[in-house]
Design a protein around this motif. Structure first.
Motif, PDB file in Angstrom:
ATOM      1  N   ILE A 240      -6.310  89.394 -18.451  1.00  0.00           N
ATOM      2  CA  ILE A 240      -5.517  88.501 -18.915  1.00  0.00           C
ATOM      3  C   ILE A 240      -6.123  87.077 -19.363  1.00  0.00           C
ATOM      4  CG2 ILE A 240      -4.741  87.034 -16.918  1.00  0.00           C
ATOM      5  CD1 ILE A 240      -2.365  89.234 -19.120  1.00  0.00           C
ATOM      6  N   VAL A 241      -7.331  86.736 -18.476  1.00  0.00           N
ATOM      7  CA  VAL A 241      -8.083  85.515 -18.644  1.00  0.00           C
ATOM      8  C   VAL A 241      -8.772  85.818 -20.146  1.00  0.00           C
ATOM      9  CG1 VAL A 241     -10.021  84.264 -18.122  1.00  0.00           C
ATOM     10  CG2 VAL A 241      -8.254  85.143 -16.423  1.00  0.00           C
ATOM     11  N   ASN A 242      -9.122  87.007 -20.611  1.00  0.00           N
ATOM     12  CA  ASN A 242      -9.751  87.217 -21.768  1.00  0.00           C
ATOM     13  C   ASN A 242      -8.650  86.851 -22.890  1.00  0.00           C
ATOM     14  OD1 ASN A 242     -11.734  88.254 -23.731  1.00  0.00           O
ATOM     15  ND2 ASN A 242     -10.471  89.989 -23.882  1.00  0.00           N
ATOM     16  N   ILE A 243      -7.260  87.230 -22.622  1.00  0.00           N
ATOM     17  CA  ILE A 243      -6.422  86.945 -23.536  1.00  0.00           C
ATOM     18  C   ILE A 243      -6.192  85.350 -23.860  1.00  0.00           C
ATOM     19  CG2 ILE A 243      -3.769  86.989 -24.193  1.00  0.00           C
ATOM     20  CD1 ILE A 243      -4.841  89.613 -24.493  1.00  0.00           C
ATOM     21  N   ILE A 244      -5.948  84.838 -22.474  1.00  0.00           N
ATOM     22  CA  ILE A 244      -5.525  83.263 -22.451  1.00  0.00           C
ATOM     23  C   ILE A 244      -6.936  82.551 -23.238  1.00  0.00           C
ATOM     24  CG2 ILE A 244      -5.459  81.263 -21.100  1.00  0.00           C
ATOM     25  CD1 ILE A 244      -4.116  83.147 -18.978  1.00  0.00           C
ATOM     26  N   VAL A 245      -8.062  82.877 -22.713  1.00  0.00           N
ATOM     27  CA  VAL A 245      -9.153  81.996 -23.272  1.00  0.00           C
ATOM     28  C   VAL A 245      -9.560  82.187 -24.576  1.00  0.00           C
ATOM     29  CG1 VAL A 245     -11.384  81.451 -23.058  1.00  0.00           C
ATOM     30  CG2 VAL A 245     -10.102  81.531 -20.886  1.00  0.00           C
ATOM     31  N   TYR A 246      -9.596  83.462 -24.954  1.00  0.00           N
ATOM     32  CA  TYR A 246     -10.088  83.778 -26.320  1.00  0.00           C
ATOM     33  C   TYR A 246      -8.978  84.061 -27.176  1.00  0.00           C
ATOM     34  CZ  TYR A 246     -14.835  84.520 -24.636  1.00  0.00           C
ATOM     35  OH  TYR A 246     -16.098  84.215 -24.090  1.00  0.00           O
ATOM     36  N   ALA A 247      -8.094  84.797 -27.030  1.00  0.00           N
ATOM     37  CA  ALA A 247      -7.172  84.786 -28.239  1.00  0.00           C
ATOM     38  C   ALA A 247      -6.367  83.785 -28.187  1.00  0.00           C
ATOM     39  CB  ALA A 247      -6.379  86.406 -27.793  1.00  0.00           C
ATOM     40  N   GLY A 248      -5.996  83.262 -26.821  1.00  0.00           N
ATOM     41  CA  GLY A 248      -5.056  82.134 -26.843  1.00  0.00           C
ATOM     42  C   GLY A 248      -5.521  80.883 -27.343  1.00  0.00           C
ATOM     43  N   ALA A 249      -6.777  80.448 -26.989  1.00  0.00           N
ATOM     44  CA  ALA A 249      -7.226  79.307 -27.194  1.00  0.00           C
ATOM     45  C   ALA A 249      -8.476  78.920 -28.284  1.00  0.00           C
ATOM     46  CB  ALA A 249      -7.770  78.529 -25.770  1.00  0.00           C
TER      47      ALA A 249
ATOM     48  N   GLY B 180      -0.601  83.728 -20.815  1.00  0.00           N
ATOM     49  CA  GLY B 180      -1.187  84.376 -21.968  1.00  0.00           C
ATOM     50  C   GLY B 180      -0.429  84.494 -23.004  1.00  0.00           C
ATOM     51  N   VAL B 181       0.915  84.974 -22.656  1.00  0.00           N
ATOM     52  CA  VAL B 181       1.986  85.101 -23.595  1.00  0.00           C
ATOM     53  C   VAL B 181       2.326  83.696 -24.462  1.00  0.00           C
ATOM     54  CG1 VAL B 181       4.303  85.735 -24.145  1.00  0.00           C
ATOM     55  CG2 VAL B 181       2.918  87.257 -22.617  1.00  0.00           C
ATOM     56  N   VAL B 182       2.397  82.849 -23.511  1.00  0.00           N
ATOM     57  CA  VAL B 182       2.715  81.215 -23.978  1.00  0.00           C
ATOM     58  C   VAL B 182       1.764  80.854 -24.820  1.00  0.00           C
ATOM     59  CG1 VAL B 182       2.707  78.814 -23.452  1.00  0.00           C
ATOM     60  CG2 VAL B 182       4.246  80.668 -22.081  1.00  0.00           C
ATOM     61  N   SER B 183       0.551  81.266 -24.540  1.00  0.00           N
ATOM     62  CA  SER B 183      -0.693  80.712 -25.562  1.00  0.00           C
ATOM     63  C   SER B 183      -0.688  81.556 -26.755  1.00  0.00           C
ATOM     64  CB  SER B 183      -2.064  80.642 -24.613  1.00  0.00           C
ATOM     65  OG  SER B 183      -2.246  82.069 -24.393  1.00  0.00           O
ATOM     66  N   LEU B 184      -0.215  82.591 -26.887  1.00  0.00           N
ATOM     67  CA  LEU B 184      -0.018  83.468 -27.944  1.00  0.00           C
ATOM     68  C   LEU B 184       1.096  83.020 -28.902  1.00  0.00           C
ATOM     69  CD1 LEU B 184      -0.876  87.089 -26.704  1.00  0.00           C
ATOM     70  CD2 LEU B 184      -2.341  85.522 -27.761  1.00  0.00           C
TER      71      LEU B 184
END
Lengths: 165, 347
Positions: free
Chosen positions: A56-65, B130-134
Motif C-alpha cells: 500500500i505504501v508503494n501505491i501511495i508513494v510511487y503511484a500516488g505521489a 492510497g485510493v485517495v491519492s490515485l
C-alpha cells in the motif's frame, strides 16, 4: 498450479509487459501511465508475499505521489511525440553503455542471491505492519529517524522555497 | 488445475455486500445532488426543484436521464482511449474506498455471522489514502486527453492541490494513529465504542482533516480546478453527456465517502453516542440501528459540505497554496508533536 502461482504469473506478465510498453511508447504521457501500471503489478507481488504495508505504501508513494508529479511535469511541458528532440548518436551510445552496466550489476546480484532461502508466500509475517513497526523502531531506529528528519527537512525546504519575497 | 477450495457462502455474501454497497452509494450520491440543490435553495431563500414528483423527489432521475440522452461528443483532436479512461477512473477510484469501511456490526443469517464490512484489512486507513491519492489520475488524464488549454490548466491545478493537501492530511492522520495505535478501521470503531470519540482527543487533527477533505473532493472553497470564471469548465470543458455526468457524479460519491471516513475515524462510525446499545437490541436490530446511526452522522457531514459551499467564496490559487503549505502543514506538525508529547506524559 494453485491460485498463487497463477496470480504470480499474471502479475509478472503484467509488470514486464507494461515495462516494455513504457520504454517503447512514443508519447511521454503514455510512458508515465505504463509505469504506473508497473507499480501496481509490483504492489500485487508484495501482497502475494503477504507484505500489505509495503504494497500500500508503494501505491501511495510511487503511484500516488511521484508519478503524479512526473505526469504533472510532462503535461506542463506539453511533451509530445512530435516535439521530442532527435537524440544524437553520442547520447544514444552513453544510454546503451549505462543501461548495459546496470544490467550487468543486476545479473551479478541475482547470481549471488541465496536461492536456497525459501520465499514465504502468503504465510510469512515479516511484512505485516506490527512486525515491521517493531523492527523499524527497535533494530533500525537510528537510520529510520535520520531518514525521517531528511524527509521533514525536504518538506520544510519546499515551504521555504515557496515563500515569496 | 487445482484451485483452492473456496467457501462458496463467503464469496456469495461478499458479492451481495459489494453490490449493495456500490448501489447504495450511487443512490445516495444521486440524492446528494438533489439535497445540494435544495440546500442551495434554502440558503438563497428560494424553493429549489419541486416539479418532478412529490417535493421534486424525482429530480435526480430526471437529471440522470437528461445526461444520458445528451449527444456524446468526443473531440477528434483528443486521444480517444485516454479521453474515455479519465471519467471511468474518476468513478472507479471514488467507489473503491468503500471496500474497507465498516458500515455496521455483524448480522446473523441462519446461524452465520456476516460482517457488514467488505474487507477488514490490516492497513485499512492506508488503503483509503492510497485510493485517495490515485483519485487525481482521472482528472489529470481526462484533462490532458481533452487537448484543450483550459482543461489542462484545470487538471494541473487539481494535481498540485491534491498533492499539497495530502501532506497535511497524512500528518494529521499520524497524530490520530498515535492515539488509536491501529490502522484497521473496524478496530478504531470498536475502540471508540468504549470511551470518548476520537474527536475529543484530536480536535485540531479533525479540523485539519476536514479542511483537507474539502480540498481533496474539489469542493468550494477549493474548487479551483473547475473555476468557471477563469477556466470555462476546468478539466471537464470538453466533456459532454454521461462522461461529464461521471465526473460530476464522482465528486458527490467522493463527498459521501469522505463523510463516512470522517464519521468513522473521528465520530465513532456506527456507534450510537451516549447509550450502550449492545445491551438494548438483539444482534440483527443492533446492526441495522448502527447503519442508521452512521448514515445520520454522514448526513450531517454532507450538510456541512453544502453549507460551506453556498456560504464561502472561492479562494485565489496563491491563497490556496499558502493555506496548504504555510498554515495547515505547520499546524499538523505541531499537532503531531503535541500528541506525541502528551501521550508520552500520560503514560
Amino acid at each position: 498450479m494453485n491460485i498463487t502461482t497463477l496470480l504470480f504469473i499474471l502479475l509478472s506478465v503484467m509488470a514486464v509487459g507494461s515495462a516494455v510498453m513504457m520504454i517503447t511508447s512514443k508519447s511521454p504521457v503514455h510512458s508515465v501511465l505504463w509505469l504506473i501500471v508497473v507499480f501496481f503489478a509490483i504492489s500485487g507481488h508484495y501482497i502475494l508475499l503477504n507484505a500489505q504495508f509495503l504494497a500500500i505504501v508503494n501505491i501511495i508513494v510511487y503511484a500516488g505521489a511521484i508519478m503524479v508529479l512526473f505526469l504533472f511535469v510532462v503535461m506542463l511541458m506539453n511533451l509530445n511525440a512530435e516535439t521530442e528532440p532527435v537524440k544524437n548518436y553520442r547520447l544514444q551510445l552513453v544510454g546503451v553503455l549505462s543501461g548495459g552496466a546496470l544490467l550487468l550489476i543486476i545479473i551479478t546480484a541475482l547470481n549471488k542471491m541465496d536461492v536456497e532461502m525459501p520465499i514465504e508466500l502468503k504465510t510469512g509475517d515479516t511484512g505485516l505492519i506490527k512486525v515491521l513497526g517493531l523492527n523499524l523502531f527497535k533494530n533500525y531506529v537510528l537510520p529510520f529517524e535520520i531518514s525521517s528528519v531528511l524527509f521533514l527537512s525536504a518538506m520544510i525546504g519546499a515551504v521555504v522555497i515557496g515563500k515569496k519575497d | 488445475m487445482m484451485l483452492q477450495i473456496i467457501d462458496l457462502a463467503f464469496i456469495l455474501e461478499k458479492l451481495i455486500l459489494i453490490v449493495v454497497v456500490i448501489s447504495a452509494s450511487l443512490v445516495i450520491a444521486m440524492y446528494t445532488t438533489f439535497a445540494e440543490r435544495k440546500v442551495a435553495a434554502i440558503l438563497q431563500d428560494r424553493r429549489g426543484p419541486n416539479r418532478a414528483g412529490p417535493f421534486g423527489m424525482l429530480q435526480p432521475l430526471a437529471d440522470g436521464l437528461k445526461l444520458f440522452f445528451k449527444e456524446e461528443i468526443i473531440p477528434d483532436f483528443s486521444s480517444k482511449f485516454l479521453f474515455i479512461l479519465g471519467p471511468a477512473l474518476a468513478m472507479m477510484t471514488a467507489m473503491m474506498t468503500s471496500a474497507v469501511i465498516p458500515w455496521g456490526d455483524v448480522i446473523e443469517i441462519a446461524g452465520r455471522k456476516v460482517s457488514l464490512q467488505i474487507a477488514d484489512i490490516d492497513v485499512g486507513i492506508l488503503y483509503v489514502f492510497g485510493v485517495v491519492s490515485l483519485g487525481v489520475y482521472g482528472i489529470m488524464i481526462g484533462s490532458w486527453a481533452s487537448n484543450n488549454k483550459f482543461s489542462l490548466l484545470g487538471g494541473l491545478r487539481a494535481a498540485s492541490q491534491i498533492i499539497s493537501y495530502e501532506l497535511a492530511m497524512g500528518i494529521s492522520m499520524i497524530s490520530l494513529l498515535l492515539i488509536t495505535g491501529n490502522l484497521s478501521l473496524k478496530q478504531m470503531v470498536l475502540q471508540q465504542q468504549h470511551g470518548f470519540y476520537n474527536v475529543v482527543y484530536q480536535p485540531l487533527g479533525f479540523l485539519i482533516f476536514l479542511i483537507c477533505a474539502f480540498a481533496e473532493c474539489n469542493r468550494t472553497p477549493f474548487d479551483l480546478p473547475e473555476a468557471e470564471n477563469e477556466l470555462i469548465g476546468g478539466y471537464h470543458t470538453e466533456y459532454s453527456s454521461m462522461k461529464l455526468g461521471f465526473f460530476l457524479f464522482s465528486e458527490y460519491i467522493n463527498m459521501f465517502v469522505s463523510s463516512v471516513i470522517m464519521s468513522t475515524l473521528f465520530f465513532g462510525g456506527y456507534d450510537i453516542p451516549f447509550i450502550n446499545e449492545a445491551a438494548m437490541f438483539s444482534t440483527n436490530v443492533l446492526a441495522i440501528v448502527g447503519v442508521v446511526a452512521l448514515m445520520i452522522k454522514v448526513a450531517i457531514f454532507i450538510f456541512i459540505f453544502m453549507w460551506v459551499r453556498w456560504t464561502i467564496p472561492r479562494f485565489r490559487y496563491d491563497q490556496l497554496m499558502h493555506l496548504g503549505w504555510r498554515i495547515l502543514i505547520p499546524l499538523a506538525l505541531f499537532n503531531m508533536l503535541a500528541t506525541g508529547a502528551l501521550s508520552l506524559w500520560m503514560k
